[in-house]
Design an enzyme around this catalytic site. Sequence first.
Site, PDB file in Angstrom:
ATOM      1  N   CYS A  72      10.114  16.778  -1.285  1.00 57.41           N
ATOM      2  CA  CYS A  72       8.758  16.357  -0.924  1.00 57.41           C
ATOM      3  C   CYS A  72       7.789  17.091  -1.843  1.00 57.41           C
ATOM      4  O   CYS A  72       7.679  18.325  -1.765  1.00 57.41           O
ATOM      5  CB  CYS A  72       8.472  16.696   0.539  1.00 57.41           C
ATOM      6  SG  CYS A  72       6.820  16.195   1.069  1.00 57.41           S
ATOM      7  N   HIS A 163      12.988   6.259  -5.313  1.00 57.54           N
ATOM      8  CA  HIS A 163      11.690   5.585  -5.450  1.00 57.54           C
ATOM      9  C   HIS A 163      11.854   4.257  -6.162  1.00 57.54           C
ATOM     10  O   HIS A 163      12.651   4.146  -7.101  1.00 57.54           O
ATOM     11  CB  HIS A 163      10.714   6.466  -6.234  1.00 57.54           C
ATOM     12  CG  HIS A 163      10.350   7.714  -5.499  1.00 57.54           C
ATOM     13  ND1 HIS A 163       9.305   7.780  -4.603  1.00 57.54           N
ATOM     14  CD2 HIS A 163      10.942   8.935  -5.478  1.00 57.54           C
ATOM     15  CE1 HIS A 163       9.246   8.993  -4.090  1.00 57.54           C
ATOM     16  NE2 HIS A 163      10.230   9.713  -4.589  1.00 57.54           N
ATOM     17  N   GLU A 212       6.027   4.913   2.263  1.00 60.48           N
ATOM     18  CA  GLU A 212       7.080   5.922   2.219  1.00 60.48           C
ATOM     19  C   GLU A 212       8.246   5.605   3.148  1.00 60.48           C
ATOM     20  O   GLU A 212       8.045   5.143   4.278  1.00 60.48           O
ATOM     21  CB  GLU A 212       6.513   7.300   2.612  1.00 60.48           C
ATOM     22  CG  GLU A 212       5.779   7.990   1.490  1.00 60.48           C
ATOM     23  CD  GLU A 212       5.692   9.486   1.698  1.00 60.48           C
ATOM     24  OE1 GLU A 212       6.593  10.070   2.333  1.00 60.48           O
ATOM     25  OE2 GLU A 212       4.717  10.084   1.208  1.00 60.48           O
ATOM     26  N   CYS A 221       1.812  10.739  -2.267  1.00 58.58           N
ATOM     27  CA  CYS A 221       3.247  10.997  -2.322  1.00 58.58           C
ATOM     28  C   CYS A 221       3.524  11.670  -3.666  1.00 58.58           C
ATOM     29  O   CYS A 221       3.367  11.033  -4.720  1.00 58.58           O
ATOM     30  CB  CYS A 221       4.021   9.691  -2.203  1.00 58.58           C
ATOM     31  SG  CYS A 221       5.811   9.911  -2.271  1.00 58.58           S
ATOM     32  N   GLY A 224       6.598  10.484  -5.401  1.00 55.47           N
ATOM     33  CA  GLY A 224       6.270   9.117  -5.811  1.00 55.47           C
ATOM     34  C   GLY A 224       5.436   9.102  -7.078  1.00 55.47           C
ATOM     35  O   GLY A 224       5.699   8.326  -8.009  1.00 55.47           O
TER      36      GLY A 224
HETATM   37  N1  LIG Z   1       9.291   9.902   2.502  1.00 57.69           N
HETATM   38  C1  LIG Z   1       9.983  10.651   1.442  1.00 57.69           C
HETATM   39  C2  LIG Z   1       9.821  12.161   1.649  1.00 57.69           C
HETATM   40  C3  LIG Z   1       8.380  12.632   1.464  1.00 57.69           C
HETATM   41  C4  LIG Z   1       7.932  12.493   0.044  1.00 57.69           C
HETATM   42  C5  LIG Z   1       6.437  12.574  -0.199  1.00 57.69           C
HETATM   43  N2  LIG Z   1       5.613  12.805   0.932  1.00 57.69           N
HETATM   44  C6  LIG Z   1       6.130  13.525  -1.334  1.00 57.69           C
HETATM   45  O1  LIG Z   1       5.041  14.127  -1.359  1.00 57.69           O
HETATM   46  O2  LIG Z   1       6.976  13.616  -2.251  1.00 57.69           O
HETATM   47  C7  LIG Z   1      11.478  10.293   1.455  1.00 57.69           C
HETATM   48  O3  LIG Z   1      11.997   9.966   2.532  1.00 57.69           O
HETATM   49  O4  LIG Z   1      12.094  10.387   0.386  1.00 57.69           O
END
Ligand SMILES: N[C@H](CCC[C@H](N)C(=O)O)C(=O)O
Length: 278
Positions: A72, A163, A212, A221, A224
């Site tokens: 994250c 992603h 997400e 994100c 992301g």
């Molecule tokens: N939902 C993402 C995790 C959080 C990623 C995002 N909040 C960031 O800042 O990288 C997943 O399941 O891969």
Amino acid sequence: MKFTKMHGAGNDYVYVDCFAQDPPPDPEGLARRLADRHTGVGGDGLILILPSERADAEMRMYNADGSYSEMCGNGIRCVAKYVYDHNLCRKPRLVIESAGKLLSLDLTIEDERVERVRVDMGEPILDAAHIPTLLPGPMVVNTPLDAGGQLFAVTAVSMGNPHCVVFVECATDELVLGVGPKIEHDPAFPNRVNVEWVEVLAPDRVRQRTWERGSGETLACGTGASAVCVAGVLTGRTDRRVMVELLGGLLELEWNEADNHVYMTGPAVEVFSGEWPA
Ligand SMILES: N[C@H](CCC[C@H](N)C(=O)O)C(=O)O
């Protein structure tokens, strides 16, 4: 149980300091309860901050639906801020472990507190099998994907978590909120996937909305934005250094040619602390 609410560019999580207390026995269920914006604390998920034998701290991240994520980006910046500001480790460069990977972070400190963090996100993973995706490889770059009866050209990148980047003229609600969940759950992505909808404003500037995996649309994100930076270069749309405009703020991204690492720089904010009944 004590918790701290923090966010990175509006991507907000509930943080639990497990240096000072035992890790919760059911983090998946706790994430679902804490994340609820009506009956819980409210957030995009739960992040545990734990001692590590290999690093200054370990981060374990759970989405709002309780699913675990390997990484994250906005979260790890806040973990670094928490570790420094709360005197768990007062060094201007920290190493934080997530899903077995060691990441180094450089802190910008003002008045004794961390304001911004530069994260070495490591090398992007582009091999289709390791995203993972069933779309034809070896890499997935501008590959056609039918979602919701429309055909999209998608680029798949993993930053430890998966992603699917889609460049569009306009990231509308129909795309982000309508098609996003369809791609998240598409069988082409066996572990599900985060979906980035990207408008290219200039070779060094893009606007991103994110659906997400496990949390729905978030204000930002970090992994992301890292994937978007890589996809922009792979598809010839952007430079290696790019400013990413997100609903919740700005992130600076670079995919460095010399070491093949992605660097992400952005804010980290502590909002409040509280107690949650054990
Ligand atoms: N939902 C993402 C995790 C959080 C990623 C995002 N909040 C960031 O800042 O990288 C997943 O399941 O891969």
